[in-house]
Design a protein around this motif. Structure first.
Motif, PDB file in Angstrom:
ATOM      1  N   ILE A  10      39.271  40.519  31.561  1.00  0.00           N
ATOM      2  CA  ILE A  10      40.494  39.853  32.019  1.00  0.00           C
ATOM      3  C   ILE A  10      41.007  40.601  33.242  1.00  0.00           C
ATOM      4  N   ALA A  11      41.326  39.867  34.287  1.00  0.00           N
ATOM      5  CA  ALA A  11      41.920  40.464  35.492  1.00  0.00           C
ATOM      6  C   ALA A  11      43.118  39.615  35.897  1.00  0.00           C
ATOM      7  N   HIS A  71      35.919  33.698  34.860  1.00  0.00           N
ATOM      8  CA  HIS A  71      36.288  32.353  35.307  1.00  0.00           C
ATOM      9  C   HIS A  71      37.726  32.331  35.800  1.00  0.00           C
ATOM     10  N   ASP A  72      37.947  31.594  36.889  1.00  0.00           N
ATOM     11  CA  ASP A  72      39.284  31.444  37.435  1.00  0.00           C
ATOM     12  C   ASP A  72      40.105  30.528  36.528  1.00  0.00           C
ATOM     13  N   PRO A  77      39.643  25.964  33.974  1.00  0.00           N
ATOM     14  CA  PRO A  77      40.281  26.133  32.656  1.00  0.00           C
ATOM     15  C   PRO A  77      39.356  25.804  31.494  1.00  0.00           C
ATOM     16  N   ASP A  78      38.474  24.814  31.660  1.00  0.00           N
ATOM     17  CA  ASP A  78      37.563  24.470  30.569  1.00  0.00           C
ATOM     18  C   ASP A  78      36.578  25.598  30.297  1.00  0.00           C
ATOM     19  N   ALA A  79      36.108  26.254  31.355  1.00  0.00           N
ATOM     20  CA  ALA A  79      35.189  27.379  31.177  1.00  0.00           C
ATOM     21  C   ALA A  79      35.877  28.547  30.491  1.00  0.00           C
ATOM     22  N   ALA A  83      35.156  30.259  26.597  1.00  0.00           N
ATOM     23  CA  ALA A  83      34.803  31.678  26.483  1.00  0.00           C
ATOM     24  C   ALA A  83      35.759  32.460  25.599  1.00  0.00           C
ATOM     25  N   ILE A  84      36.851  31.826  25.146  1.00  0.00           N
ATOM     26  CA  ILE A  84      37.886  32.583  24.429  1.00  0.00           C
ATOM     27  C   ILE A  84      38.117  32.026  23.023  1.00  0.00           C
ATOM     28  N   GLY A  85      38.789  32.837  22.228  1.00  0.00           N
ATOM     29  CA  GLY A  85      39.305  32.409  20.935  1.00  0.00           C
ATOM     30  C   GLY A  85      40.732  32.900  20.819  1.00  0.00           C
TER      31      GLY A  85
END
Length: 319
Positions: A10-11, A71-72, A77-79, A83-85
């Motif tokens: 995360i950045a 991902h930006d 946003p879909d990517a 990738a997250i939970g």
């Protein structure tokens, strides 16, 4: 230790969010390395939960740049979602379904291949110690079992980054420690955990790095030990068997203060190995006999209070 050359999980740069005239995030900057636990602490209204909602695509920011799992956030946003939970403060478990059915439902939502759904469900039930309870309605589960099932549901899609927002609220000490062990195992497997918690002990126990949020800004960041050393009050306690030894130490350590009603001295210290070695060397050079030595440093409660001005045991949930 994670590689410093790896792409951050995360950045965040210059993240801003307001609700009407109320500024909740005022230029948030964060970097979370892969395969670590990063804990965000803050008092009520500091902006913690707002930050989590933005990072997990549930809320739009007013300004700032965010990348999650490479991902930006704005353009992809879909990517990011893939990738997250996210495990929130309140369980997403359906009480009318069994534990296994809850997991199968999540597998359907993630469009897992039909043959893989039951294998993944069985794997997660076993991983979270729920195999025996998997055929029972979730309404019969204890609080700890529900939280484990909730986290298992989050893992159905094998996320790279998991946002845990108050994951152990309301759990008894044993269930809380069971959750801690699960978090450690997830991180050991390479998952990144972004943790918010009202239990400062939890952040101390789990987090590789901690950021303290106050009025929408990070006011301090570091490891738990680094943050503790920033707060005055740390000391080394020296206990002596007889008064002459204490008097000898006072002659060597003018900065020490004597404890009332005890053969003990307190020597100001940041608790670091370097300062401890220097103190021991000073005592040894003057042949001062010490019966017992203990190091006392501020805890995260002290850090939280000093940096935010919040009551010592105030819950740190936000809007």
């Amino acid at each position: 230790m994670p590689s410093t050359q790896a792409r951050p999980a995360i950045a965040v740069t210059g993240l801003r969010k307001s609700f009407g005239d109320q500024v909740v995030l005022a230029g948030l900057d964060l970097t979370v390395p892969q395969g670590t636990v990063f804990s965000l602490l803050g008092a009520n209204g500091a902006g913690k939960t707002t930050a989590v909602k933005i990072l997990s695509t549930l809320l739009k920011a007013d300004a700032g740049e965010v990348r999650v799992a490479g991902h930006d956030l704005t353009r992809e946003p879909d990517a990011v979602r893939a990738a997250i939970g996210v495990t929130g403060q309140f369980s997403a478990v359906d009480n009318l379904l069994t534990g296994g059915e809850n997991l199968l439902l999540m597998a359907d939502l993630h469009h897992l291949p039909r043959g893989h759904r039951r294998r993944r469900t069985a794997q997660l039930l076993d991983q979270f110690g729920l195999t025996e309870a998997g055929g029972k309605p979730a309404s019969t589960y204890s609080g700890g079992m529900r939280r484990r099932l909730d986290l298992a549901m989050t893992l159905v899609g094998s996320p790279q980054v998991i946002f845990l927002d108050e994951p152990t609220t309301g759990l008894d000490p044993r269930s809380r420690r069971d959750m801690w062990q699960i978090v450690r195992e997830l991180v050991a497997s390479g998952v990144t955990i972004f943790l918010t918690t009202q239990y400062l002990e939890e952040a101390d126990e789990l987090a590789d790095r901690i950021a303290v949020l106050d009025n929408g800004r990070v006011v301090a960041e570091g490891t738990a030990e680094e943050l503790k050393r920033r707060i005055p009050g740390g000391h080394v306690r020296l206990h002596f068997a007889v008064s002459p030894h204490l008097d000898a130490a006072l002659g060597v350590l003018p900065q020490a203060s004597r404890e009332p009603d005890a053969l003990a001295l307190r020597v100001p210290s940041d608790g670091s190995l370097r300062s401890l070695k220097a103190l021991i060397g000073q005592l040894d050079d003057h042949s001062v006999e010490v019966d017992e030595l203990s190091v006392h440093t501020p805890d995260l409660d002290d850090v939280f209070l000093a940096l935010t001005g919040a009551p010592r045991h105030e819950e740190v949930t936000t809007r």
